[in-house]
Scaffold this motif. Structure first.
Motif, PDB file in Angstrom:
ATOM      1  N   GLN A 279      37.930  49.763  49.697  1.00  0.00           N
ATOM      2  CA  GLN A 279      39.218  50.031  50.353  1.00  0.00           C
ATOM      3  C   GLN A 279      40.088  48.791  50.487  1.00  0.00           C
ATOM      4  O   GLN A 279      41.315  48.881  50.435  1.00  0.00           O
ATOM      5  CB  GLN A 279      38.985  50.613  51.751  1.00  0.00           C
ATOM      6  CG  GLN A 279      38.582  52.075  51.737  1.00  0.00           C
ATOM      7  CD  GLN A 279      37.974  52.509  53.064  1.00  0.00           C
ATOM      8  OE1 GLN A 279      38.313  51.975  54.116  1.00  0.00           O
ATOM      9  NE2 GLN A 279      37.060  53.462  53.009  1.00  0.00           N
TER      10      GLN A 279
ATOM     11  N   LEU B 126      40.364  45.364  46.524  1.00  0.00           N
ATOM     12  CA  LEU B 126      40.838  45.516  45.146  1.00  0.00           C
ATOM     13  C   LEU B 126      42.309  45.126  45.022  1.00  0.00           C
ATOM     14  O   LEU B 126      43.159  45.666  45.730  1.00  0.00           O
ATOM     15  CB  LEU B 126      40.645  46.970  44.686  1.00  0.00           C
ATOM     16  CG  LEU B 126      39.234  47.536  44.902  1.00  0.00           C
ATOM     17  CD1 LEU B 126      39.138  48.948  44.331  1.00  0.00           C
ATOM     18  CD2 LEU B 126      38.167  46.624  44.333  1.00  0.00           C
ATOM     19  N   ASP B 127      42.581  44.187  44.142  1.00  0.00           N
ATOM     20  CA  ASP B 127      43.963  43.805  43.886  1.00  0.00           C
ATOM     21  C   ASP B 127      44.421  44.517  42.624  1.00  0.00           C
ATOM     22  O   ASP B 127      44.341  43.981  41.521  1.00  0.00           O
ATOM     23  CB  ASP B 127      44.070  42.282  43.738  1.00  0.00           C
ATOM     24  CG  ASP B 127      45.529  41.823  43.606  1.00  0.00           C
ATOM     25  OD1 ASP B 127      46.429  42.698  43.545  1.00  0.00           O
ATOM     26  OD2 ASP B 127      45.766  40.609  43.554  1.00  0.00           O
ATOM     27  N   ARG B 128      44.910  45.742  42.802  1.00  0.00           N
ATOM     28  CA  ARG B 128      45.332  46.557  41.653  1.00  0.00           C
ATOM     29  C   ARG B 128      46.569  45.978  40.982  1.00  0.00           C
ATOM     30  O   ARG B 128      46.855  46.285  39.829  1.00  0.00           O
ATOM     31  CB  ARG B 128      45.633  47.992  42.115  1.00  0.00           C
ATOM     32  CG  ARG B 128      44.422  48.753  42.595  1.00  0.00           C
ATOM     33  CD  ARG B 128      43.566  49.220  41.429  1.00  0.00           C
ATOM     34  NE  ARG B 128      42.421  50.010  41.886  1.00  0.00           N
ATOM     35  CZ  ARG B 128      41.366  50.244  41.117  1.00  0.00           C
ATOM     36  NH1 ARG B 128      41.298  49.756  39.886  1.00  0.00           N
ATOM     37  NH2 ARG B 128      40.373  50.955  41.579  1.00  0.00           N
ATOM     38  N   GLN B 129      47.272  45.147  41.738  1.00  0.00           N
ATOM     39  CA  GLN B 129      48.510  44.597  41.185  1.00  0.00           C
ATOM     40  C   GLN B 129      48.228  43.415  40.246  1.00  0.00           C
ATOM     41  O   GLN B 129      48.674  43.410  39.104  1.00  0.00           O
ATOM     42  CB  GLN B 129      49.393  44.152  42.356  1.00  0.00           C
ATOM     43  CG  GLN B 129      50.793  43.733  41.968  1.00  0.00           C
ATOM     44  CD  GLN B 129      51.564  43.251  43.192  1.00  0.00           C
ATOM     45  OE1 GLN B 129      51.412  43.787  44.301  1.00  0.00           O
ATOM     46  NE2 GLN B 129      52.374  42.219  43.004  1.00  0.00           N
TER      47      GLN B 129
ATOM     48  N   GLY C 135      45.008  42.085  39.668  1.00  0.00           N
ATOM     49  CA  GLY C 135      43.641  42.065  39.144  1.00  0.00           C
ATOM     50  C   GLY C 135      42.712  41.255  40.033  1.00  0.00           C
ATOM     51  O   GLY C 135      43.153  40.469  40.868  1.00  0.00           O
TER      52      GLY C 135
ATOM     53  N   TYR D 207      39.688  40.485  42.931  1.00  0.00           N
ATOM     54  CA  TYR D 207      39.372  40.936  44.294  1.00  0.00           C
ATOM     55  C   TYR D 207      39.897  39.959  45.330  1.00  0.00           C
ATOM     56  O   TYR D 207      39.765  38.751  45.173  1.00  0.00           O
ATOM     57  CB  TYR D 207      37.853  41.035  44.486  1.00  0.00           C
ATOM     58  CG  TYR D 207      37.114  41.705  43.360  1.00  0.00           C
ATOM     59  CD1 TYR D 207      37.343  43.049  43.046  1.00  0.00           C
ATOM     60  CD2 TYR D 207      36.176  41.003  42.618  1.00  0.00           C
ATOM     61  CE1 TYR D 207      36.657  43.663  42.008  1.00  0.00           C
ATOM     62  CE2 TYR D 207      35.476  41.610  41.586  1.00  0.00           C
ATOM     63  CZ  TYR D 207      35.722  42.945  41.275  1.00  0.00           C
ATOM     64  OH  TYR D 207      35.045  43.546  40.257  1.00  0.00           O
TER      65      TYR D 207
ATOM     66  N   ASP E 268      33.766  55.299  39.507  1.00  0.00           N
ATOM     67  CA  ASP E 268      34.597  54.405  40.324  1.00  0.00           C
ATOM     68  C   ASP E 268      33.895  53.065  40.568  1.00  0.00           C
ATOM     69  O   ASP E 268      34.549  52.036  40.728  1.00  0.00           O
ATOM     70  CB  ASP E 268      35.053  55.061  41.638  1.00  0.00           C
ATOM     71  CG  ASP E 268      33.914  55.613  42.467  1.00  0.00           C
ATOM     72  OD1 ASP E 268      32.767  55.686  41.967  1.00  0.00           O
ATOM     73  OD2 ASP E 268      34.160  55.983  43.627  1.00  0.00           O
TER      74      ASP E 268
ATOM     75  N   ASP F  23      34.640  51.149  37.482  1.00  0.00           N
ATOM     76  CA  ASP F  23      36.061  50.809  37.484  1.00  0.00           C
ATOM     77  C   ASP F  23      36.339  49.569  38.341  1.00  0.00           C
ATOM     78  O   ASP F  23      37.108  48.677  37.957  1.00  0.00           O
ATOM     79  CB  ASP F  23      36.830  52.024  38.009  1.00  0.00           C
ATOM     80  CG  ASP F  23      38.312  51.760  38.090  1.00  0.00           C
ATOM     81  OD1 ASP F  23      38.904  51.436  37.050  1.00  0.00           O
ATOM     82  OD2 ASP F  23      38.864  51.846  39.203  1.00  0.00           O
ATOM     83  N   VAL F  24      35.686  49.507  39.498  1.00  0.00           N
ATOM     84  CA  VAL F  24      35.842  48.322  40.355  1.00  0.00           C
ATOM     85  C   VAL F  24      35.315  47.087  39.622  1.00  0.00           C
ATOM     86  O   VAL F  24      35.951  46.023  39.621  1.00  0.00           O
ATOM     87  CB  VAL F  24      35.100  48.512  41.699  1.00  0.00           C
ATOM     88  CG1 VAL F  24      35.048  47.199  42.470  1.00  0.00           C
ATOM     89  CG2 VAL F  24      35.778  49.594  42.535  1.00  0.00           C
TER      90      VAL F  24
ATOM     91  N   LEU G 172      37.734  45.874  37.005  1.00  0.00           N
ATOM     92  CA  LEU G 172      38.928  45.212  37.549  1.00  0.00           C
ATOM     93  C   LEU G 172      38.703  43.710  37.695  1.00  0.00           C
ATOM     94  O   LEU G 172      39.574  42.892  37.368  1.00  0.00           O
ATOM     95  CB  LEU G 172      39.269  45.832  38.916  1.00  0.00           C
ATOM     96  CG  LEU G 172      40.484  45.265  39.640  1.00  0.00           C
ATOM     97  CD1 LEU G 172      41.777  45.713  38.954  1.00  0.00           C
ATOM     98  CD2 LEU G 172      40.490  45.682  41.113  1.00  0.00           C
TER      99      LEU G 172
ATOM    100  N   ARG H 193      37.908  41.912  33.990  1.00  0.00           N
ATOM    101  CA  ARG H 193      39.096  41.589  33.190  1.00  0.00           C
ATOM    102  C   ARG H 193      39.795  40.347  33.740  1.00  0.00           C
ATOM    103  O   ARG H 193      40.246  39.489  32.990  1.00  0.00           O
ATOM    104  CB  ARG H 193      40.072  42.778  33.190  1.00  0.00           C
ATOM    105  CG  ARG H 193      39.694  43.911  32.259  1.00  0.00           C
ATOM    106  CD  ARG H 193      40.861  44.892  32.075  1.00  0.00           C
ATOM    107  NE  ARG H 193      41.337  45.437  33.350  1.00  0.00           N
ATOM    108  CZ  ARG H 193      40.846  46.537  33.927  1.00  0.00           C
ATOM    109  NH1 ARG H 193      39.864  47.221  33.349  1.00  0.00           N
ATOM    110  NH2 ARG H 193      41.328  46.962  35.082  1.00  0.00           N
TER     111      ARG H 193
END
Lengths: 385, 385
Positions: free
Chosen positions: A23, A26-29, A31, A33, A72, A75-76, A79, A82
């Protein structure tokens, strides 16, 4: 009783620890953590600390590989993978210690440990996905770490005449931990040889009177100068080496090593436990002289997670009831000091009395690693029939 | 009342602090000083830490120059001076961080501070003896430090894209402190210019709302990124910069700087004081976020010695009674936590509650410096008619 522990540890892992990181970290913007997370998961520093990026890639890949193959989780892991593959290595292929949020290098530490966790992340992710390039790079980095440990000048740490080489328990430990994982994925006999050397290294560090691993030992063929290093004891490291050795011994034979490892776990608990306030000290001078580190008498979360797994493992291997007494003592201490019933994940830092000095769940050295790793490994052992 | 403080501080300095170092720290065999001294003065590490070698040369030279021209003070200073001139600099003229007992290099720190105290020791010894070679080398090292601060890659610290330059209060402070001392011995107008720049630098660090100096500030023409550095407050540094500024202003004019310095001393005391357990915190995040340092809530001796001298000085300059209340509060805290009635010199490290975490009187960062410096400077001010 073991079933109750297993159920509680599974609940803590799946419901309260892993979700915290999913929650909040994750830095989706950009990349990667965020690891500097306050009690409630709010970010107080956006830098990306490499020890912890690699560890979280490893942890989520391991959850995928060994707890449940949830997409998931993978997927984490991807992230972070990469992000670190894009930004973590310098032009010479060495690893930075920290990056800005968007991946620009911020600090270079003259130590090999960022590389260790980078390599572990690549390897476990490669194990999950079969990605050969990941596994190849993991092997490449492993052999470079071996070289960096032997020749620290390659990490810009000058070799000085007044610092005679000493064997460091941290280095023995990381080489062993990497070799175990590599052997499972790519059974090259050279990894068995690294494991054999790690057993020999651990023997060099073992103090048979106190029954624990000292942090520094004489290098092969040399002597260790008297002084604070020669008296330095890190209970968490010593216990962690104990359980690493017990893992190693599934792959290599070494007479007496199993007894040494079990004795070291018990001896380290005995010597490292604070009889006045409870909990394991962070650092100690075995002769009771002052330490040079200010934080020595603090109680950190990770020596306790290492000890909890070590005693679960020791009980599984020996069936001796004494280990269950330690399990109960450690579990009680950890649950009453580090567990956060409100937001999940664990606090990390208490003073000697056990009062929190920091409210954070993560920082530049605490991330998604010790707590979920101990919970996963412990429940795997507890569930063994 | 001030006379009672003066008498007590003189007694503490002459009878209990200076004798401790004269009895226990001198290495007559190999040269230099032992600084890792336990409560009773016994040596627990024989390494020679360069910050502390230079500081003790400075301190004993200063005692000779300003307290009493005793030949044994100068002799102690000479013991360290000979040792560091023989061993402290690397082939490029940079300073090591630590040496073995006999002077072989043990560690190189990528920071300029070993050089700062080396330079201060040479300068004050040169002032005591008129030794021109000492004064020349002090000047040479000073200008190299200016260069090292501007170009940290000269100290092997890589300049990385993700670490934009920030102004560090520690650097502002050491440049100022050196320039004041240099100007007294060699009145070159360039030192006045360094002092003027230090005042300008301090203004950059000043937070007018909280009335304190922040540890990091935007570099000239740049911005400081949000994050833990931008929120980092070191009460001891902030107070020390306050009294350095008040000293500077005896030599340079700077409108409003005196009020800023006095406000920063008071504001730092207000913000840095622990209202629950007393004492000054070591490190703080001004917004109350977690700090990355584990030792933040500890109570160290040196912020208290800096504060004690700062309030003595502030009272002397202003005559305002509020400073005497702070003097009494700080003096009571220091005497009940750090002073050792049995063996002399002060303890250095307490936890937040004020309980000792270490029994030592010296270590790798505590030596013969903060306690005798504050006592000497305070009694000089207290005795002013």
């Amino acid at each position: 009783m073991l079933e109750r522990y297993a159920a509680r540890y599974r609940h803590e892992l799946v419901e309260r620890v892993v979700p915290f990181w999913m929650q909040h970290s994750l830095d989706r913007q950009a990349g990667g953590y965020f690891t500097c997370l306050d009690r409630d998961g709010s970010v107080y520093d956006t830098r990306k600390y490499l020890w912890l990026q690699g560890r979280q890639v490893w942890m989520f890949s391991r959850l995928y590989n060994e707890l449940e193959p949830r997409s998931d989780y993978l997927d984490v892991a991807a992230l972070g993978l990469r992000f670190i593959r894009a930004h973590a290595r310098d032009p010479q292929g060495r690893l930075y210690f920290s990056l800005t949020r968007d991946g620009r290098p911020a600090f270079f530490q003259r130590k090999p440990y960022a590389a260790v966790f980078y390599m572990m992340g690549l390897l476990e992710y490669g194990r999950a996905t079969g990605d050969v390039a990941c596994l190849d790079e993991a092997e490449e980095v492993f052999w470079r770490i071996v070289e960096w440990i032997a020749h620290p000048e390659l990490l810009d740490r000058p070799v000085l005449a007044g610092q005679p080489p000493a064997s460091s328990l941290a280095n023995v430990m990381v080489l062993a931990s990497m070799a175990i994982e590599l052997w499972r994925v790519r059974p090259d006999p050279r990894y068995l040889e690294v494991m054999r050397q790690a057993v020999a290294g651990a023997r060099q560090h073992y103090d048979p009177e106190r029954r624990l691993f000292m942090e520094f030992a004489a290098p092969p063929g040399g002597e260790l100068a008297a002084g604070p290093e020669a008296r330095f004891f890190n209970p968490g490291h010593s216990i962690e080496v104990g359980w690493f050795l017990l893992h190693l011994l599934e792959f290599v034979e070494a007479p007496g090593a199993r007894e040494m490892a079990l004795d070291a776990i018990e001896g380290s608990l005995d010597f490292g436990w604070d009889r006045q306030y409870g909990g394991l000290f962070y650092f100690m001078d075995v002769e009771g002289r002052p330490t040079l580190q200010l934080e020595s008498s603090m109680k950190l979360w990770w020596p306790h997670t290492e000890a909890l797994y070590a005693v679960v493992l020791a009980y599984r291997l020996t069936g001796q009831a004494g280990w269950l007494e330690w399990l109960e003592r450690l579990d009680t201490y950890a649950w009453s000091h580090f567990v956060d019933p409100e937001y999940g994940e664990w606090f990390g830092y208490c003073d000697r009395r056990g009062e929190l000095t920091h409210t954070c769940k993560g920082g530049s050295y605490k991330g998604c690693f010790h707590v979920p790793r101990f919970l996963l490994m412990s429940l795997q052992r507890l569930q063994e029939a």
